[in-house]
Design a protein around this motif. Structure first.
Motif, PDB file in Angstrom:
ATOM      1  N   SER A 109       0.802  -1.058  -0.177  1.00  0.00           N
ATOM      2  CA  SER A 109       0.080  -0.170  -0.328  1.00  0.00           C
ATOM      3  C   SER A 109       0.737   1.709   0.431  1.00  0.00           C
ATOM      4  CB  SER A 109      -0.446   0.061   1.103  1.00  0.00           C
ATOM      5  OG  SER A 109      -0.247   0.174   2.463  1.00  0.00           O
ATOM      6  N   ALA A 110       1.829   1.040  -0.578  1.00  0.00           N
ATOM      7  CA  ALA A 110       3.307   2.501   0.074  1.00  0.00           C
ATOM      8  C   ALA A 110       3.073   2.750  -1.214  1.00  0.00           C
ATOM      9  CB  ALA A 110       4.523   1.950   0.366  1.00  0.00           C
ATOM     10  N   ASN A 111       3.753   4.063  -1.212  1.00  0.00           N
ATOM     11  CA  ASN A 111       3.554   4.784  -3.334  1.00  0.00           C
ATOM     12  C   ASN A 111       5.114   4.178  -3.312  1.00  0.00           C
ATOM     13  OD1 ASN A 111       5.538   6.321  -1.629  1.00  0.00           O
ATOM     14  ND2 ASN A 111       4.791   8.157  -0.750  1.00  0.00           N
ATOM     15  N   GLU A 112       4.957   4.721  -4.848  1.00  0.00           N
ATOM     16  CA  GLU A 112       5.773   4.759  -6.169  1.00  0.00           C
ATOM     17  C   GLU A 112       7.152   4.967  -5.133  1.00  0.00           C
ATOM     18  OE1 GLU A 112       4.909   2.296  -8.297  1.00  0.00           O
ATOM     19  OE2 GLU A 112       3.369   2.846  -7.732  1.00  0.00           O
ATOM     20  N   PHE A 113       7.801   6.438  -4.098  1.00  0.00           N
ATOM     21  CA  PHE A 113       9.206   6.299  -3.958  1.00  0.00           C
ATOM     22  C   PHE A 113       9.906   5.785  -3.033  1.00  0.00           C
ATOM     23  CE2 PHE A 113      11.465   8.806  -1.271  1.00  0.00           C
ATOM     24  CZ  PHE A 113      12.713   8.987  -2.171  1.00  0.00           C
ATOM     25  N   VAL A 114       8.158   4.752  -2.471  1.00  0.00           N
ATOM     26  CA  VAL A 114       8.977   3.636  -0.780  1.00  0.00           C
ATOM     27  C   VAL A 114       9.103   2.812  -1.923  1.00  0.00           C
ATOM     28  CG1 VAL A 114       7.812   3.032   1.368  1.00  0.00           C
ATOM     29  CG2 VAL A 114       7.362   5.274   0.182  1.00  0.00           C
ATOM     30  N   LYS A 115       8.697   1.803  -2.986  1.00  0.00           N
ATOM     31  CA  LYS A 115       8.451   1.276  -3.079  1.00  0.00           C
ATOM     32  C   LYS A 115      10.154   0.766  -4.532  1.00  0.00           C
ATOM     33  CE  LYS A 115       3.648  -0.139  -4.113  1.00  0.00           C
ATOM     34  NZ  LYS A 115       2.330  -0.568  -5.257  1.00  0.00           N
ATOM     35  N   CYS A 116       9.852   2.230  -4.575  1.00  0.00           N
ATOM     36  CA  CYS A 116      11.455   2.216  -5.057  1.00  0.00           C
ATOM     37  C   CYS A 116      12.684   1.892  -4.384  1.00  0.00           C
ATOM     38  CB  CYS A 116      11.510   3.387  -6.040  1.00  0.00           C
ATOM     39  SG  CYS A 116      13.263   3.140  -6.848  1.00  0.00           S
ATOM     40  N   ILE A 117      12.819   3.155  -3.133  1.00  0.00           N
ATOM     41  CA  ILE A 117      13.691   3.070  -2.099  1.00  0.00           C
ATOM     42  C   ILE A 117      14.163   1.097  -1.334  1.00  0.00           C
ATOM     43  CG2 ILE A 117      13.972   3.305  -0.016  1.00  0.00           C
ATOM     44  CD1 ILE A 117      13.026   6.367  -0.608  1.00  0.00           C
ATOM     45  N   PHE A 118      12.420   1.076  -1.608  1.00  0.00           N
ATOM     46  CA  PHE A 118      12.985  -0.961  -1.306  1.00  0.00           C
ATOM     47  C   PHE A 118      13.361  -1.632  -2.048  1.00  0.00           C
ATOM     48  CE2 PHE A 118      10.135   0.030   2.546  1.00  0.00           C
ATOM     49  CZ  PHE A 118      10.441  -1.131   3.228  1.00  0.00           C
ATOM     50  N   TRP A 119      12.970  -1.685  -3.277  1.00  0.00           N
ATOM     51  CA  TRP A 119      13.583  -2.377  -4.245  1.00  0.00           C
ATOM     52  C   TRP A 119      15.170  -2.057  -4.486  1.00  0.00           C
ATOM     53  CZ3 TRP A 119      12.258  -6.583  -6.657  1.00  0.00           C
ATOM     54  CH2 TRP A 119      11.090  -7.375  -6.964  1.00  0.00           C
ATOM     55  N   SER A 120      15.217  -0.737  -4.005  1.00  0.00           N
ATOM     56  CA  SER A 120      16.777   0.181  -4.589  1.00  0.00           C
ATOM     57  C   SER A 120      17.977  -0.975  -3.628  1.00  0.00           C
ATOM     58  CB  SER A 120      17.109   1.291  -4.770  1.00  0.00           C
ATOM     59  OG  SER A 120      16.369   1.742  -6.145  1.00  0.00           O
ATOM     60  N   VAL A 121      17.604  -1.037  -2.404  1.00  0.00           N
ATOM     61  CA  VAL A 121      18.099  -2.230  -1.386  1.00  0.00           C
ATOM     62  C   VAL A 121      17.901  -2.954  -1.468  1.00  0.00           C
ATOM     63  CG1 VAL A 121      17.982  -2.109   1.361  1.00  0.00           C
ATOM     64  CG2 VAL A 121      17.621   0.314   0.424  1.00  0.00           C
ATOM     65  N   ASN A 122      16.730  -3.729  -2.205  1.00  0.00           N
ATOM     66  CA  ASN A 122      16.936  -5.436  -1.796  1.00  0.00           C
ATOM     67  C   ASN A 122      17.737  -5.743  -3.421  1.00  0.00           C
ATOM     68  OD1 ASN A 122      15.213  -7.683  -1.761  1.00  0.00           O
ATOM     69  ND2 ASN A 122      14.001  -7.561  -3.371  1.00  0.00           N
ATOM     70  N   ILE A 123      17.858  -4.537  -4.095  1.00  0.00           N
ATOM     71  CA  ILE A 123      18.561  -5.025  -5.063  1.00  0.00           C
ATOM     72  C   ILE A 123      19.814  -5.532  -4.860  1.00  0.00           C
ATOM     73  CG2 ILE A 123      19.442  -4.387  -7.649  1.00  0.00           C
ATOM     74  CD1 ILE A 123      17.127  -3.251  -8.446  1.00  0.00           C
ATOM     75  N   PHE A 124      20.504  -4.170  -3.974  1.00  0.00           N
ATOM     76  CA  PHE A 124      22.229  -3.912  -3.450  1.00  0.00           C
ATOM     77  C   PHE A 124      22.267  -4.977  -2.485  1.00  0.00           C
ATOM     78  CE2 PHE A 124      24.298  -2.075   0.381  1.00  0.00           C
ATOM     79  CZ  PHE A 124      25.534  -2.438  -0.685  1.00  0.00           C
ATOM     80  N   ALA A 125      21.210  -5.521  -1.842  1.00  0.00           N
ATOM     81  CA  ALA A 125      21.008  -6.758  -0.798  1.00  0.00           C
ATOM     82  C   ALA A 125      21.584  -7.494  -1.437  1.00  0.00           C
ATOM     83  CB  ALA A 125      19.586  -6.994  -0.356  1.00  0.00           C
ATOM     84  N   CYS A 126      20.737  -7.708  -2.823  1.00  0.00           N
ATOM     85  CA  CYS A 126      21.392  -8.920  -3.190  1.00  0.00           C
ATOM     86  C   CYS A 126      22.207  -9.139  -4.226  1.00  0.00           C
ATOM     87  CB  CYS A 126      20.082  -9.000  -4.816  1.00  0.00           C
ATOM     88  SG  CYS A 126      20.294 -10.809  -5.985  1.00  0.00           S
ATOM     89  N   VAL A 127      22.919  -8.350  -4.910  1.00  0.00           N
ATOM     90  CA  VAL A 127      24.674  -8.481  -5.632  1.00  0.00           C
ATOM     91  C   VAL A 127      25.364  -8.167  -4.184  1.00  0.00           C
ATOM     92  CG1 VAL A 127      26.084  -6.352  -6.206  1.00  0.00           C
ATOM     93  CG2 VAL A 127      23.442  -5.903  -7.073  1.00  0.00           C
ATOM     94  N   VAL A 128      25.355  -7.784  -3.273  1.00  0.00           N
ATOM     95  CA  VAL A 128      25.782  -8.551  -1.581  1.00  0.00           C
ATOM     96  C   VAL A 128      26.406  -9.460  -1.519  1.00  0.00           C
ATOM     97  CG1 VAL A 128      26.482  -7.980   0.354  1.00  0.00           C
ATOM     98  CG2 VAL A 128      26.112  -6.127  -0.849  1.00  0.00           C
ATOM     99  N   PHE A 129      24.712 -10.469  -1.628  1.00  0.00           N
ATOM    100  CA  PHE A 129      25.064 -11.768  -1.577  1.00  0.00           C
ATOM    101  C   PHE A 129      25.221 -12.374  -3.034  1.00  0.00           C
ATOM    102  CE2 PHE A 129      21.841 -15.568  -2.433  1.00  0.00           C
ATOM    103  CZ  PHE A 129      22.543 -16.424  -0.788  1.00  0.00           C
ATOM    104  N   LEU A 130      25.019 -11.784  -3.388  1.00  0.00           N
ATOM    105  CA  LEU A 130      25.329 -13.129  -4.391  1.00  0.00           C
ATOM    106  C   LEU A 130      27.366 -12.367  -4.728  1.00  0.00           C
ATOM    107  CD1 LEU A 130      23.344 -12.292  -7.992  1.00  0.00           C
ATOM    108  CD2 LEU A 130      23.793 -14.144  -6.210  1.00  0.00           C
ATOM    109  N   ASN A 131      27.812 -10.968  -4.201  1.00  0.00           N
ATOM    110  CA  ASN A 131      29.416 -11.061  -4.123  1.00  0.00           C
ATOM    111  C   ASN A 131      30.738 -12.380  -3.721  1.00  0.00           C
ATOM    112  OD1 ASN A 131      30.146  -9.484  -6.435  1.00  0.00           O
ATOM    113  ND2 ASN A 131      29.719  -7.508  -5.020  1.00  0.00           N
ATOM    114  N   GLY A 132      29.100 -12.205  -2.033  1.00  0.00           N
ATOM    115  CA  GLY A 132      29.816 -13.448  -0.833  1.00  0.00           C
ATOM    116  C   GLY A 132      29.999 -14.626  -1.729  1.00  0.00           C
ATOM    117  N   LEU A 133      29.522 -14.967  -2.459  1.00  0.00           N
ATOM    118  CA  LEU A 133      28.441 -16.382  -2.776  1.00  0.00           C
ATOM    119  C   LEU A 133      29.573 -16.405  -3.964  1.00  0.00           C
ATOM    120  CD1 LEU A 133      25.014 -17.382  -3.662  1.00  0.00           C
ATOM    121  CD2 LEU A 133      26.337 -18.993  -2.296  1.00  0.00           C
TER     122      LEU A 133
END
Length: 161
Positions: A109-133
């Motif tokens: 139910s969040a606005n688009e800006f909040v969704k964009c921030i969440f997705w950006s942080v999630n993508i960053f976490a994914c990149v960090v995770f894959l580097n760790g792998l």
């Protein structure tokens, strides 16, 4: 004295390490597609495995008399430890996202800006995770190669009876 390794050894004992990396990477991407998914338990388990393998590499390296093998084991342990650190950082980021989603704002139910921030942080976490792998994969590959050399150092390494 090392014996010549049959070609099948390279396939049978080395291919699973590569396949495990590919499947783990694909599963990691699936974990990060859903921002609301609490995958911290699985990520923490990966951290524990990497840390345990790193400790084993360091222990074997100390006991190893050959300096070249000891240095390779230390390198493998360092790669695994670095991978473990990146994975635990990912776990903290993912836990933060999960808790913010549950207790502060609902992403759906969040606005688009909040969704964009969440997705950006999630993508960053994914990149960090894959580097760790990738780092952990390097450590596991080196450890596997050294153990295969140790396994085949005697002529009767594959005698069943």
């Amino acid at each position: 004295m090392e014996t010549q390794q049959p070609k099948i050894v390279n396939f049978v004992y080395k291919a699973p390490v590569v396949l495990a990396m590919l499947f783990t990477g694909m599963y990691g991407l699936i974990l990060f597609i859903d921002v609301t998914n609490d995958s911290t338990t699985l990520i923490n388990a990966a951290f524990a495995v990497m840390l345990g393998l790193s400790a084993i590499c360091f222990s074997i390296a100390v006991a190893q008399k050959d300096k070249r093998i000891s240095d390779r084991l230390l390198f493998a342990g360092e790669r695994l430890l670095h991978g473990a650190i990146l994975v635990i950082v990912t776990s903290l980021i993912k836990y933060l996202l999960f808790k913010v989603n549950n207790y502060v704002i609902d992403i759906a139910s969040a606005n688009e800006f909040v969704k964009c921030i969440f997705w950006s942080v999630n993508i960053f976490a994914c990149v960090v995770f894959l580097n760790g792998l990738f780092f952990a994969h390097t450590g596991i590959r080196i450890l596997n190669d050294l153990l295969i050399l140790r396994m085949t150092r005697h002529r009767d390494w594959d005698d069943m009876f």
